[in-house]
Write a protein that holds these residues in place. Structure first.
Motif, PDB file in Angstrom:
ATOM      1  N   GLU A   1       0.832  -1.199   0.000  1.00 42.18           N
ATOM      2  CA  GLU A   1       0.000   0.000   0.000  1.00 42.18           C
ATOM      3  C   GLU A   1       0.871   1.255   0.000  1.00 42.18           C
ATOM      4  N   LYS A   2       1.954   1.252   0.760  1.00 42.48           N
ATOM      5  CA  LYS A   2       2.865   2.402   0.784  1.00 42.48           C
ATOM      6  C   LYS A   2       3.502   2.624  -0.583  1.00 42.48           C
ATOM      7  N   ILE A   3       3.874   1.527  -1.241  1.00 36.92           N
ATOM      8  CA  ILE A   3       4.481   1.647  -2.570  1.00 36.92           C
ATOM      9  C   ILE A   3       3.500   2.279  -3.552  1.00 36.92           C
ATOM     10  N   LEU A   4       2.258   1.827  -3.510  1.00 38.04           N
ATOM     11  CA  LEU A   4       1.252   2.330  -4.446  1.00 38.04           C
ATOM     12  C   LEU A   4       0.836   3.757  -4.118  1.00 38.04           C
ATOM     13  N   ARG A   5       1.084   4.197  -2.903  1.00 43.21           N
ATOM     14  CA  ARG A   5       0.801   5.585  -2.532  1.00 43.21           C
ATOM     15  C   ARG A   5       2.017   6.497  -2.709  1.00 43.21           C
ATOM     16  N   GLY A   6       3.146   5.910  -3.099  1.00 43.28           N
ATOM     17  CA  GLY A   6       4.359   6.691  -3.259  1.00 43.28           C
ATOM     18  C   GLY A   6       4.998   7.071  -1.951  1.00 43.28           C
TER      19      GLY A   6
ATOM     20  N   SER B   1       6.864   4.895  -0.072  1.00 51.71           N
ATOM     21  CA  SER B   1       7.978   4.003   0.208  1.00 51.71           C
ATOM     22  C   SER B   1       9.205   4.422  -0.589  1.00 51.71           C
ATOM     23  N   GLY B   2      10.387   4.180   0.008  1.00 54.79           N
ATOM     24  CA  GLY B   2      11.627   4.518  -0.690  1.00 54.79           C
ATOM     25  C   GLY B   2      11.834   3.680  -1.925  1.00 54.79           C
ATOM     26  N   GLU B   3      11.191   2.509  -2.002  1.00 55.96           N
ATOM     27  CA  GLU B   3      11.342   1.621  -3.149  1.00 55.96           C
ATOM     28  C   GLU B   3      10.307   1.903  -4.237  1.00 55.96           C
ATOM     29  N   SER B   4       9.451   2.886  -4.004  1.00 54.39           N
ATOM     30  CA  SER B   4       8.367   3.143  -4.948  1.00 54.39           C
ATOM     31  C   SER B   4       8.903   3.801  -6.212  1.00 54.39           C
ATOM     32  N   ASP B   5       8.512   3.214  -7.364  1.00 51.06           N
ATOM     33  CA  ASP B   5       8.866   3.796  -8.656  1.00 51.06           C
ATOM     34  C   ASP B   5       7.599   4.064  -9.469  1.00 51.06           C
ATOM     35  N   VAL B   6       6.494   4.255  -8.760  1.00 51.90           N
ATOM     36  CA  VAL B   6       5.216   4.519  -9.424  1.00 51.90           C
ATOM     37  C   VAL B   6       5.202   5.964  -9.894  1.00 51.90           C
ATOM     38  N   HIS B   7       4.933   6.177 -11.168  1.00 52.14           N
ATOM     39  CA  HIS B   7       4.923   7.511 -11.747  1.00 52.14           C
ATOM     40  C   HIS B   7       3.798   8.344 -11.120  1.00 52.14           C
ATOM     41  N   PRO B   8       4.054   9.619 -10.866  1.00 44.88           N
ATOM     42  CA  PRO B   8       3.015  10.475 -10.263  1.00 44.88           C
ATOM     43  C   PRO B   8       1.714  10.495 -11.052  1.00 44.88           C
ATOM     44  N   GLU B   9       1.790  10.383 -12.384  1.00 46.05           N
ATOM     45  CA  GLU B   9       0.564  10.367 -13.179  1.00 46.05           C
ATOM     46  C   GLU B   9      -0.270   9.124 -12.874  1.00 46.05           C
ATOM     47  N   MET B  10       0.411   8.015 -12.580  1.00 43.70           N
ATOM     48  CA  MET B  10      -0.322   6.793 -12.219  1.00 43.70           C
ATOM     49  C   MET B  10      -0.968   6.924 -10.838  1.00 43.70           C
ATOM     50  N   LEU B  11      -0.266   7.593  -9.933  1.00 42.91           N
ATOM     51  CA  LEU B  11      -0.801   7.726  -8.570  1.00 42.91           C
ATOM     52  C   LEU B  11      -2.139   8.453  -8.549  1.00 42.91           C
ATOM     53  N   ARG B  12      -2.375   9.291  -9.542  1.00 45.78           N
ATOM     54  CA  ARG B  12      -3.651  10.023  -9.601  1.00 45.78           C
ATOM     55  C   ARG B  12      -4.837   9.100  -9.849  1.00 45.78           C
ATOM     56  N   HIS B  13      -4.555   7.897 -10.334  1.00 49.46           N
ATOM     57  CA  HIS B  13      -5.632   6.967 -10.678  1.00 49.46           C
ATOM     58  C   HIS B  13      -5.702   5.778  -9.710  1.00 49.46           C
ATOM     59  N   ILE B  14      -5.017   5.866  -8.582  1.00 46.44           N
ATOM     60  CA  ILE B  14      -4.957   4.730  -7.655  1.00 46.44           C
ATOM     61  C   ILE B  14      -5.430   5.157  -6.273  1.00 46.44           C
ATOM     62  N   VAL B  15      -6.324   4.353  -5.710  1.00 48.95           N
ATOM     63  CA  VAL B  15      -6.754   4.502  -4.313  1.00 48.95           C
ATOM     64  C   VAL B  15      -6.646   3.132  -3.670  1.00 48.95           C
TER      65      VAL B  15
ATOM     66  N   VAL C   1      -7.335  -3.664  -1.048  1.00 47.65           N
ATOM     67  CA  VAL C   1      -8.123  -3.269  -2.218  1.00 47.65           C
ATOM     68  C   VAL C   1      -7.360  -2.181  -2.968  1.00 47.65           C
ATOM     69  N   ILE C   2      -7.050  -2.439  -4.250  1.00 47.42           N
ATOM     70  CA  ILE C   2      -6.358  -1.480  -5.119  1.00 47.42           C
ATOM     71  C   ILE C   2      -7.364  -1.033  -6.173  1.00 47.42           C
ATOM     72  N   GLU C   3      -7.744   0.230  -6.124  1.00 52.21           N
ATOM     73  CA  GLU C   3      -8.776   0.752  -7.011  1.00 52.21           C
ATOM     74  C   GLU C   3      -8.144   1.608  -8.100  1.00 52.21           C
ATOM     75  N   LEU C   4      -8.433   1.266  -9.351  1.00 49.18           N
ATOM     76  CA  LEU C   4      -7.979   2.037 -10.514  1.00 49.18           C
ATOM     77  C   LEU C   4      -9.200   2.727 -11.118  1.00 49.18           C
ATOM     78  N   PHE C   5      -9.154   4.044 -11.262  1.00 48.84           N
ATOM     79  CA  PHE C   5     -10.348   4.758 -11.719  1.00 48.84           C
ATOM     80  C   PHE C   5     -10.007   5.787 -12.785  1.00 48.84           C
ATOM     81  N   GLU C   6     -11.012   6.113 -13.565  1.00 52.83           N
ATOM     82  CA  GLU C   6     -10.877   7.125 -14.603  1.00 52.83           C
ATOM     83  C   GLU C   6     -11.095   8.520 -14.030  1.00 52.83           C
ATOM     84  N   THR C   7     -10.640   9.525 -14.775  1.00 54.79           N
ATOM     85  CA  THR C   7     -10.957  10.920 -14.493  1.00 54.79           C
ATOM     86  C   THR C   7     -11.539  11.534 -15.763  1.00 54.79           C
TER      87      THR C   7
END
Length: 277
Positions: free
Chosen positions: A130-135, A137-151, A160-166
């Motif tokens: 969950e920390k990685i997907l929220r950015g 964690s020090g090991e997180s390489d998730v692009h900031p644009e992707m983080l906007r679509h993840i809850v 629960v990992i939620e991917l949503f449209e805007t």
């Protein structure tokens, strides 16, 4: 003759004693009251015999029998546990062979510790993902644009990992199940991050409501097709097929936004299931 004629006549007066219509005594009232009481008791007994079971009748008989104790195991007290404390070995629930919840056997202690340790370790792993997907964690390489679509959220079922449209960025080509480049990037990232654990996964599809009532509303088919398409997309990116436990389409029945037409309702939910569920 003259002497007899001068004698006073003898008059016999019969006096009837009165009061027969008055007080007769109250003994009959007492007898009648006893009779009525006995009849009430008799009918009550008949009703009890008809309204109770054999086990209940045995209990009633034991209650009125002075030779049978109410508690088969007398403990010298009149409480519900026969004089025993609620924390005594006799009153405590049995959790194993000859063991109680207060004094378990060594086997019960070890198995309980191992189960708790496994749950704690799994919880830490889910929280780390969950920390990685929220950015966070020090090991997180998730692009900031992707983080906007993840809850994300941790529930009793799992992570629960939620991917949503805007309104600005879509996960699918229009009202189809064809993924966009954004969803392909998200799928590849999720395969990489979720490989840190071996938990099974559930994939659920959700879509927004339609503005008009249609004879053939596509929301059910579309939500299921999108969930199935996400499974195929992740397997193409390297996800083992055996990790997918179920695919579900929820149509527009579980909205994330109050506005049924909002793009926020177009989403996918990936659930990393707990192993003990």
């Amino acid at each position: 003759m003259s002497g007899q004629s001068n004698a006073a006549p003898i008059i016999i007066k019969k006096v009837k004693k009165g009061g027969g219509d008055g007080h007769h005594g109250g003994a009959w009232k007492v007898a009648y009251a006893d009779f009525v009481t006995a009849m009430m008791a008799f009918f009550l007994l008949m009703w009890l015999l008809n309204a109770t079971t054999e086990k209940q009748r045995k209990g009633i008989a034991d209650y009125f029998s002075p030779t049978i104790p109410l508690n088969r195991v007398s403990g010298g007290g009149d409480g519900a546990f026969g004089g025993e404390s609620t924390f005594s070995e006799i009153a405590l629930p049995q959790v194993g062979t000859g063991a109680t919840s207060l004094n378990p056997t060594p086997q019960d202690k070890s198995s309980g510790r191992e189960a708790q340790q496994a749950e704690d370790a799994e919880q830490r792993q889910l929280e780390e993902i969950e920390k990685i997907l929220r950015g966070q964690s020090g090991e997180s390489d998730v692009h900031p644009e992707m983080l906007r679509h993840i809850v994300t959220r941790v529930t009793d079922e799992g992570l629960v990992i939620e991917l949503f449209e805007t309104e600005e960025a879509s996960l699918y080509m229009g009202e189809t199940a064809e993924p966009t480049a954004l969803l392909e990037q998200l799928a590849a990232m999720l395969v990489r991050v979720t490989s840190l654990v071996t938990n099974e996964m559930a994939i659920e599809g959700h879509v927004h409501a339609r503005p008009v009532v249609l004879n053939n509303n596509p929301v059910w088919d579309l939500s299921t097709q999108r969930a199935e398409g996400m499974r195929k997309l992740m397997e193409q990116q390297g996800l083992p097929g055996a990790r997918v436990a179920r695919i579900t389409g929820h149509a527009d029945r579980e909205l994330a936004d109050r506005n049924p037409m909002s793009a926020r309702n177009n989403r996918l939910e990936l659930i990393l299931l707990r192993k003990n569920r």
